[in-house]
Design an enzyme around this catalytic site. Structure first.
Site, PDB file in Angstrom:
ATOM      1  N   HIS A 181       0.880  -1.184   0.000  1.00 43.63           N
ATOM      2  CA  HIS A 181       0.000   0.000   0.000  1.00 43.63           C
ATOM      3  C   HIS A 181       0.912   1.227   0.000  1.00 43.63           C
ATOM      4  O   HIS A 181       2.032   1.175   0.525  1.00 43.63           O
ATOM      5  CB  HIS A 181      -0.837  -0.053   1.279  1.00 43.63           C
ATOM      6  N   ASP A 220       3.496  -4.070   7.961  1.00 38.75           N
ATOM      7  CA  ASP A 220       2.231  -3.360   7.798  1.00 38.75           C
ATOM      8  C   ASP A 220       1.130  -4.392   8.027  1.00 38.75           C
ATOM      9  O   ASP A 220       0.869  -5.236   7.166  1.00 38.75           O
ATOM     10  CB  ASP A 220       2.168  -2.773   6.381  1.00 38.75           C
ATOM     11  N   GLN A 230      -4.172  -5.119   7.357  1.00 35.81           N
ATOM     12  CA  GLN A 230      -5.189  -6.092   6.935  1.00 35.81           C
ATOM     13  C   GLN A 230      -5.129  -7.388   7.754  1.00 35.81           C
ATOM     14  O   GLN A 230      -6.034  -8.209   7.631  1.00 35.81           O
ATOM     15  CB  GLN A 230      -5.021  -6.429   5.437  1.00 35.81           C
ATOM     16  N   LYS A 263     -10.345  -0.740  10.830  1.00 33.83           N
ATOM     17  CA  LYS A 263     -10.535  -1.959  10.037  1.00 33.83           C
ATOM     18  C   LYS A 263     -10.859  -3.145  10.941  1.00 33.83           C
ATOM     19  O   LYS A 263     -11.044  -4.257  10.470  1.00 33.83           O
ATOM     20  CB  LYS A 263      -9.279  -2.261   9.225  1.00 33.83           C
ATOM     21  N   CYS A 285      -4.925   2.211  -3.589  1.00 34.03           N
ATOM     22  CA  CYS A 285      -3.737   2.872  -3.011  1.00 34.03           C
ATOM     23  C   CYS A 285      -2.508   1.970  -3.112  1.00 34.03           C
ATOM     24  O   CYS A 285      -1.685   1.918  -2.181  1.00 34.03           O
ATOM     25  CB  CYS A 285      -3.964   3.300  -1.566  1.00 34.03           C
TER      26      CYS A 285
HETATM   27  N1  C6P Z   1      -6.266   0.212   2.869  1.00 33.06           N
HETATM   28  C1  C6P Z   1      -8.129  -0.240   1.395  1.00 33.06           C
HETATM   29  O1  C6P Z   1      -9.234  -0.006   0.926  1.00 33.06           O
HETATM   30  P1  C6P Z   1      -5.078   3.678   7.013  1.00 33.06           P
HETATM   31  O2  C6P Z   1      -5.756   4.395   5.907  1.00 33.06           O
HETATM   32  O3  C6P Z   1      -3.892   4.427   7.530  1.00 33.06           O
HETATM   33  O4  C6P Z   1      -6.001   3.211   8.076  1.00 33.06           O
HETATM   34  O5  C6P Z   1      -4.514   2.311   6.377  1.00 33.06           O
HETATM   35  C2  C6P Z   1      -3.587   2.370   5.352  1.00 33.06           C
HETATM   36  C3  C6P Z   1      -3.290   0.994   4.838  1.00 33.06           C
HETATM   37  C4  C6P Z   1      -2.019   0.484   4.996  1.00 33.06           C
HETATM   38  N2  C6P Z   1      -1.719  -0.755   4.602  1.00 33.06           N
HETATM   39  C5  C6P Z   1      -2.622  -1.570   4.042  1.00 33.06           C
HETATM   40  C6  C6P Z   1      -2.228  -2.956   3.649  1.00 33.06           C
HETATM   41  C7  C6P Z   1      -3.931  -1.102   3.847  1.00 33.06           C
HETATM   42  O6  C6P Z   1      -4.824  -1.916   3.287  1.00 33.06           O
HETATM   43  C8  C6P Z   1      -4.266   0.208   4.235  1.00 33.06           C
HETATM   44  C9  C6P Z   1      -5.637   0.752   3.987  1.00 33.06           C
HETATM   45  C10 C6P Z   1      -7.647   0.564   2.568  1.00 33.06           C
HETATM   46  O7  C6P Z   1      -7.400  -1.116   0.935  1.00 33.06           O
HETATM   47  C11 C6P Z   1      -7.846   2.039   2.374  1.00 33.06           C
HETATM   48  S1  C6P Z   1      -6.783   2.707   1.133  1.00 33.06           S
END
Ligand code: C6P
Length: 420
Positions: free
Chosen positions: A136, A213, A216, A239, A378
């Site tokens: 991401h 990271d 997920q 999430k 993203c």
């Molecule tokens: N992915 C998706 O629809 P935030 O936005 O900071 O809570 O998470 C960022 C992020 C970082 N790493 C991974 C693997 C992610 O999936 C995400 C967030 C969402 O896939 C929103 S872009």
């Protein structure tokens, strides 16, 4: 008759792991109609829905305990501090971290940026920072930019044709010059589950730090930082049934102690003189200013909820639903699924209908009440590897049912009818 028996078997299998019907009653939004149809919420990888228990914990805080934390010694101040610290403890326990090893941030994105800034003075010209093609942006751009600023080399491990990290590329990219290896636990596009213990071991053999990271993975599976062996791990509350505006960064105590703070300000300070300042103890050294108190307490309530259901049950349920969806979607002609076979796949499926843009697919699905995400998710470097500018993505969680997957499948059939 046979299909009825099959249906009953499916329902039995689901209820054996989780009582989904009961779980669904905890989520008020799931009663909502969209375009006159029952909402089928399959955008859980973007953000999960919230149970009443979480919504109530936040309301209760504002109605009965609201005050700033770690400052005032009046009753409300003491109550809010206690509730915040309890949420801290629940969150660190949830991933088997020490209390001092978990910092509250606003999100995974903020956690990873904090790290890329606070580790900056350990990265020198010629050092290597390694990520993967399936990251991401929030685990790609902070490291890319740090490498640029410090004249380090930015390296990217390749994804193979099956949607897994390429073994050869792992070996080639992690070298004696590597200082940081940062990778996702579960890809938000491919659903690939990476073997973090293995990569951590390889990184440590090169004396590099391993950053995970876990945006997920923490919502979906038991994550134990001690067992993974990683140095840092980031995740988001929203999430995993919690509110937005709260996330966390785990770091091994010795690393957090040796790192500079990311933000300076109130409550991260032990002493300030005209000439210098001393930092507060961990974890407060990294929590400058007034934090997201109600959100932290909401996350604590989300963790209570997840633990009560059981992370193993949640993982098993998501696996059952995803396998069922994979099987059904695979049978539709002219639909391409991206990423690995079910064995290495977590709770999501990205796909495209031949000749139809993912945004159009998503719009037709929405007309049927089915919420999926469409776009590059993203993760533009990965989109380029896949050779597409967008995919539609269905992502599942503890409240989803096989009947909802059937609705998704019928809606995809409708996409085909409309566009061909
Ligand atoms: N992915 C998706 O629809 P935030 O936005 O900071 O809570 O998470 C960022 C992020 C970082 N790493 C991974 C693997 C992610 O999936 C995400 C967030 C969402 O896939 C929103 S872009």
């Amino acid at each position: 008759m046979i299909s009825l028996i099959k249906e009953c078997n499916n329902m039995l299998q689901t209820t054996m792991v989780l009582n989904v019907n009961k779980i669904r009653t905890d989520f008020p939004i799931l009663q909502k109609k969209i375009n006159g149809k029952n909402l089928v919420y399959l955008d859980n990888a973007a953000t999960a829905q919230k149970p009443s228990q979480v919504i109530k914990a936040i309301t209760d805080f504002y109605e009965n305990y609201n005050a700033n934390i770690h400052r005032s010694i009046h009753q409300l101040g003491e109550d809010s501090t206690r509730l915040y610290e309890e949420a801290h403890k629940k969150t660190s326990d949830f991933i088997n971290a020490g209390f001092e090893e978990l910092i509250f941030t606003k999100s995974t994105t903020e956690s990873l940026n904090l790290l890329a800034y606070s580790l900056a003075n350990k990265i020198n010209k010629g050092d290597e920072i390694v990520v993967t093609e399936m990251e991401h942006h929030s685990n790609f751009v902070p490291w890319q930019q740090l490498a640029k600023r410090n004249k380090a080399t930015f390296k990217v491990i390749k994804v193979d044709k099956d949607g897994l990290l390429d073994e050869e590329s792992i070996k080639q990219n992690i070298t004696s010059k590597t200082k940081i290896v940062s990778l996702t636990h579960i890809s938000n596009v491919l659903g690939t589950i990476n073997d973090i213990s293995k990569i951590t071991k390889i990184a440590h053999e090169s004396d590099a730090l391993c950053v995970v990271d876990a945006a997920q993975s923490v919502p979906h599976m038991e994550v134990d930082v001690k067992r993974l062996g990683c140095d840092f791990l980031a995740f988001s509350g929203h999430k995993m049934l919690g509110p937005t505006g709260i996330g966390a960064l785990y770091g091994k105590k010795e690393h957090l102690e040796s790192m500079d703070p990311f933000l300076y300000g109130g409550e991260m300070i032990k002493d300030v003189t005209i000439n210098d300042s001393q930092w507060n103890d961990l974890p407060w050294k990294f929590e400058a200013g007034t934090g997201n108190i109600a959100q932290a307490i909401g996350l604590g309530a989300a963790i209570d909820y997840l633990k009560k259901v059981g992370m193993e049950n949640i993982m098993q349920h998501s696996t059952d639903i995803t396998n069922y969806a994979y099987e059904k979607i695979s049978l539709i002609n002219d639909v391409k699924i991206y990423g690995p076979k079910p064995k290495n796949r977590a709770n999501l499926i990205s796909f495209n209908v031949k000749g139809v843009h993912a945004h159009d697919t998503s719009a037709i699905l929405d007309g049927e009440g089915v919420a999926v995400r469409a776009g590059h998710h993203c993760a533009m470097p990965l989109s380029k590897v896949l050779g597409v500018d967008a995919t539609a993505r269905a992502s599942f969680y503890l409240y989803n049912t096989k009947e909802e997957v059937d609705t998704l499948v019928s809606a995809i059939e409708k996409v085909k009818r409309v566009f061909t």
